[in-house]
Design a protein around this motif. Structure first.
Motif, short mmCIF file in Angstrom:
data_model
loop_
_atom_site.label_atom_id
_atom_site.label_comp_id
_atom_site.label_asym_id
_atom_site.label_seq_id
_atom_site.Cartn_x
_atom_site.Cartn_y
_atom_site.Cartn_z
N GLU A 437 -11.14 -42.03 -17.65
CA GLU A 437 -11.83 -42.69 -17.97
C GLU A 437 -13.54 -42.23 -18.80
O GLU A 437 -13.72 -42.19 -19.84
N ALA A 438 -14.17 -41.97 -17.17
CA ALA A 438 -15.25 -42.26 -17.46
C ALA A 438 -15.94 -40.96 -17.56
O ALA A 438 -17.00 -40.23 -17.66
N ASN A 439 -15.04 -40.24 -17.91
CA ASN A 439 -15.50 -38.40 -18.99
C ASN A 439 -14.67 -38.78 -19.65
O ASN A 439 -14.86 -37.13 -20.58
N ASP A 440 -13.86 -39.53 -20.80
CA ASP A 440 -13.98 -40.11 -21.54
C ASP A 440 -15.00 -40.14 -23.03
O ASP A 440 -15.69 -41.53 -23.24
N GLU A 441 -14.94 -39.04 -24.24
CA GLU A 441 -16.57 -39.08 -25.04
C GLU A 441 -16.72 -40.22 -26.01
O GLU A 441 -17.51 -41.40 -25.88
N GLU A 442 -15.50 -40.41 -26.49
CA GLU A 442 -14.58 -41.74 -27.49
C GLU A 442 -14.74 -42.77 -26.95
O GLU A 442 -15.61 -43.76 -27.37
N PHE A 443 -14.79 -43.29 -25.96
CA PHE A 443 -14.38 -44.08 -25.08
C PHE A 443 -16.06 -44.35 -24.79
O PHE A 443 -16.30 -45.98 -24.87
N ALA A 444 -17.08 -43.85 -24.17
CA ALA A 444 -18.29 -43.99 -23.94
C ALA A 444 -18.95 -44.07 -25.58
O ALA A 444 -20.01 -44.71 -25.77
N LEU A 445 -18.51 -43.53 -26.51
CA LEU A 445 -19.43 -43.82 -27.87
C LEU A 445 -18.99 -45.27 -28.54
O LEU A 445 -19.47 -46.10 -28.94
N GLN A 446 -17.75 -45.30 -28.10
CA GLN A 446 -17.40 -47.30 -28.74
C GLN A 446 -18.19 -48.09 -28.01
O GLN A 446 -18.98 -48.58 -28.41
N SER A 447 -18.56 -47.93 -26.23
CA SER A 447 -18.70 -48.71 -25.59
C SER A 447 -20.49 -48.66 -26.23
O SER A 447 -21.13 -49.92 -26.11
N GLY A 448 -20.91 -47.65 -26.46
CA GLY A 448 -22.13 -47.20 -26.99
C GLY A 448 -22.31 -48.18 -27.73
O GLY A 448 -23.38 -48.55 -27.99
N LYS A 449 -21.56 -48.03 -29.40
CA LYS A 449 -22.20 -48.76 -30.87
C LYS A 449 -22.27 -50.62 -29.56
O LYS A 449 -23.35 -51.14 -30.41
N GLN A 450 -21.47 -51.28 -28.53
CA GLN A 450 -21.55 -52.32 -28.35
C GLN A 450 -22.84 -52.72 -28.17
O GLN A 450 -23.91 -54.03 -27.66
N LEU A 451 -23.44 -51.50 -26.76
CA LEU A 451 -24.62 -51.60 -26.67
C LEU A 451 -25.98 -51.95 -27.50
O LEU A 451 -26.91 -52.05 -27.10
N ALA A 452 -25.66 -50.55 -28.22
CA ALA A 452 -26.59 -50.50 -29.61
C ALA A 452 -26.77 -51.92 -30.26
O ALA A 452 -27.75 -53.12 -30.46
N SER A 453 -25.44 -53.02 -30.44
CA SER A 453 -25.72 -53.91 -31.04
C SER A 453 -25.94 -55.17 -30.04
O SER A 453 -26.63 -56.01 -30.30
N PHE A 454 -26.17 -55.41 -28.77
CA PHE A 454 -26.47 -55.90 -27.78
C PHE A 454 -28.13 -55.53 -27.89
O PHE A 454 -29.30 -57.08 -28.26
N GLU A 455 -28.99 -54.87 -27.75
CA GLU A 455 -30.16 -54.34 -28.07
C GLU A 455 -30.39 -54.57 -29.08
O GLU A 455 -32.44 -55.20 -29.62
N GLN A 456 -29.43 -54.22 -30.16
CA GLN A 456 -30.00 -54.91 -31.62
C GLN A 456 -31.12 -56.12 -31.83
O GLN A 456 -31.42 -57.00 -32.12
N GLY A 457 -30.13 -56.93 -31.32
CA GLY A 457 -29.88 -58.25 -31.02
C GLY A 457 -30.84 -58.99 -29.98
O GLY A 457 -31.96 -60.65 -30.52
N LEU A 458 -31.33 -58.53 -28.94
CA LEU A 458 -32.28 -59.01 -28.36
C LEU A 458 -33.21 -58.01 -29.48
O LEU A 458 -34.36 -59.43 -29.11
N ASN A 459 -33.90 -57.73 -29.66
CA ASN A 459 -35.33 -57.53 -30.07
C ASN A 459 -35.22 -58.17 -31.75
O ASN A 459 -36.53 -58.37 -31.77
N ALA A 460 -34.44 -59.03 -32.28
CA ALA A 460 -34.54 -59.38 -33.18
C ALA A 460 -34.47 -60.64 -32.23
O ALA A 460 -34.67 -61.23 -33.49
N SER A 461 -33.83 -61.13 -31.77
CA SER A 461 -34.61 -62.67 -30.99
C SER A 461 -35.34 -63.36 -30.08
O SER A 461 -35.75 -64.13 -30.25
N SER A 462 -36.38 -61.84 -30.37
CA SER A 462 -37.70 -62.92 -29.29
C SER A 462 -38.69 -62.07 -30.40
O SER A 462 -38.74 -59.96 -29.79
N PRO A 463 -40.04 -62.23 -30.89
CA PRO A 463 -41.27 -61.11 -30.54
C PRO A 463 -41.61 -60.80 -29.65
O PRO A 463 -41.96 -59.58 -29.50
#
Length: 604
Positions: A437-463
């Motif tokens: 699974e650590a070599n599965d690109e689709e698995f990583a891309l899906q997980s990366g979308k969640q991490l990107a959402s986390f970063e978007q939410g964190l940046n929106a939350s605080s100047p």
């Protein structure tokens, strides 16, 4: 109330008056309750002199104020309904008059048409055999016929004129019915009657977008919020779907400008009423999410302790009769989680949970506190085989703890949102069958979308977060997660690879990001030499990454001799230890930690 244009007076004024009377009676009962509460509040200090008494009295006064809103609303509803009943009575009376006039006019029209000479009705029928009258063959007869015709036509015109006037008045009556309906509805939904709920109806909540709904939630009283939630049990789900930017704007709007670091009454209500939603809501202020997850952690702790007691009783009953291995394993898992959660609850918690949903393998721990002095925000993500157990024993947080300990201007988010490769429940043991699974690109891309959402939410939350320098530190497969998040739109000023696995094919380095790769000779490095890991797209061979290679505390080359022939081989145990060492705060990893420090803070 339904009605039709054919019957604009439909409805029962007496029934409406009855409803108004009920509202008045209920308002009187509410005011009796209000007076009782006010009396209790005023008398509570007679034999009770303490800060708790003042708090109690203040809370009762606030409840009395909310009750005042309810009583006033009921009274104003009664007034609106009484006015409406009177107006409807007038509509009904006018309708009866118009219906009587219409019947008279229709009779007059029928009578006038009957008086019209027959040839006028059938101008081509002039035979005496058909009309029964002699043919008008002289001027006198023609003049008489014309006179009859004129008289009859005059009566017809008058009757038709009356009907047109009645139709116009009927249209006015229908319009007046719409007007009094609208006036009553507006009065019943007025701010003074419904409070903030004047902006809502059942269909409104369902039809509003999540972002628009948040804007309407600003300024509602506690009573308004309770009523809204009772009528809309899916309100929390709707809020959870809002954009991080809308969430941040809403949270600021319901806050207390005089105390931006604390929580207003409105904010406290949402945190207490919807802790699960608030604890996972991207865009919410980090300290607010931590507060919500403190509640969630306490609920989980209570449930764990109840289950642990049951497991221990069962073990005691079965021991010596059947195997209790599975129960012992569950006991150890519960004890580990209980010990971890005890640090996240209570009056002075030492652990801050930005996200905690263990049943879905979601956990983000925040180390440090965001203040005006915060200059650096770091996201740390572990790699293959990361699980909850490694959070519970503290090993996953080692790098974060090392950074924050020496830098009060830094906040680190230790991130694992969802299942990682090789994860199996809460076990610390690796499931080697899942290594691919650590070599599965689709698995990583899906997980990366969640991490990107986390970063978007964190940046929106605080100047403060937006203004801080951002760094992602990724161990092993965590680099695939971070670079996949970059593919999904995330950005960091620095990306630090700790024995990183690889990058997806769609990835390209951000020109504004500083990429650094730190590594020992380890098992992953050995595998990367084959070119099979991420098809050779590895940080150790990428020109985008600044390379830093360390020998490690122990040589991984072992030697031996067979029948006088010397040979050398890589020690797999040392290589495994090195892969884990780089993500630790061990003394042997000091050189790596010092260089991470240099990457984030510069030469000192």
């Amino acid at each position: 109330m339904s009605w039709s244009e054919a019957d604009p007076g439909q409805g029962s004024p007496a029934g409406i008056q009855g409803v108004a009377a009920l509202r008045t009676a209920r308002a009187a009962k509410v005011r009796d309750a209000q007076r009782t509460i006010q009396s209790v509040a005023s008398q509570s200090g007679v034999d009770w002199e303490a800060a708790s008494q003042r708090s109690f009295a203040a809370e009762l006064s606030k409840k009395a104020a909310d009750i005042e809103l309810v009583a006033t609303g009921l009274e104003k509803q009664a007034t609106a309904l009484t006015t409406y009943a009177g107006a409807l009575t007038q509509i009904k009376d006018r309708q009866v008059v118009l219906e009587t006039r219409r019947a008279t006019a229709e009779q007059d029209l029928a009578s006038a048409r009957a008086k019209m000479p027959f040839p006028e009705l059938f101008p081509q029928t002039t035979s005496p055999l058909l009309t029964g009258k002699p043919a008008p063959d002289d001027e006198a007869a023609k003049a008489d016929l014309a006179k009859q015709k004129a008289k009859a036509q005059g009566l017809i015109d008058d009757a038709q004129s009356d009907l047109r006037a009645i139709d116009a008045e009927w249209d006015t009556l229908v319009s007046d019915r719409r007007r009094i309906d609208a006036t009553c509805a507006a009065a019943l939904q007025n701010q003074d009657v419904l409070g903030g709920l004047s902006n809502f109806s059942g269909v409104d909540v369902a039809s509003k977008s999540p972002d628009d709904l948040l804007a309407l939630l600003v300024g509602l009283s506690a009573t308004d919020r309770e009523m809204l939630l009772a009528d809309n049990p899916d309100l929390a789900k709707k809020i959870a779907a809002a954009s991080p930017e809308a969430v941040a704007a809403w949270w600021t709007a319901i806050g207390d400008p005089a105390d931006p670091t604390g929580f207003s009454e409105q904010q406290q209500w949402f945190l207490a009423t919807m802790p699960v939603t608030m604890g996972a809501l991207d865009g919410l202020a980090p300290q607010a999410r931590v507060a919500a997850n403190k509640t969630n952690a306490q609920d989980r702790l209570d449930a764990d302790q109840t289950e642990l007691y049951s497991v221990m009783v069962t073990i005691a009953a079965l021991e010596g009769h059947v195997s209790t291995r599975a129960l012992e394993k569950r006991r150890a898992e519960l004890e580990a989680e209980i010990a971890y959660l005890k640090d996240a609850v209570g009056d002075s918690p030492t652990r801050q949970l930005y996200l905690y949903d263990p049943d879905r393998s979601r956990i983000i721990e925040m180390e440090g506190t965001i203040t005006d002095q915060t200059k650096h925000v770091v996201t740390y993500t572990p790699g293959t085989f990361a699980d909850l157990a490694k959070f519970y024993d503290g090993s996953t947080q080692a790098i974060a703890s090392s950074i924050v300990a020496g830098h009060p201007d830094t906040v680190v988010f230790v991130y694992k949102d969802g299942r990682y490769p090789g994860e199996y429940g809460q076990k610390s043991d690796m499931d080697l069958t899942k290594i691919f699974e650590a070599n599965d690109e689709e698995f990583a891309l899906q997980s990366g979308k969640q991490l990107a959402s986390f970063e978007q939410g964190l940046n929106a939350s605080s100047p403060i977060v937006r203004a801080a320098e951002s760094t992602a530190i990724a161990h092993s497969w965590g680099l695939a997660n971070v670079t996949s998040a970059e593919v999904a739109g995330a950005h960091w000023d620095n990306v630090v690879s700790l024995a990183g696995a690889g990058m997806p094919e769609q990835w390209s380095p951000d020109p504004s990001t500083n990429y650094v790769h730190e590594s020992y000779p380890d098992l992953l490095w050995e595998a990367q030499l084959t070119g099979k890991v991420w098809d050779g797209r590895n940080p150790g061979t990428s020109d985008a990454f600044e390379q830093h290679f360390y020998a490690g505390p122990e040589s991984f080359i072992k030697t031996g001799s067979v029948m006088g022939v010397d040979y050398a081989y890589p020690d797999q145990g040392v290589l495994l230890d090195n892969h884990n060492l780089i993500a630790s705060n061990a003394r042997e990893n000091r050189a790596v930690l010092d260089h991470i420090d240099k990457v984030i803070y510069g030469v000192r």
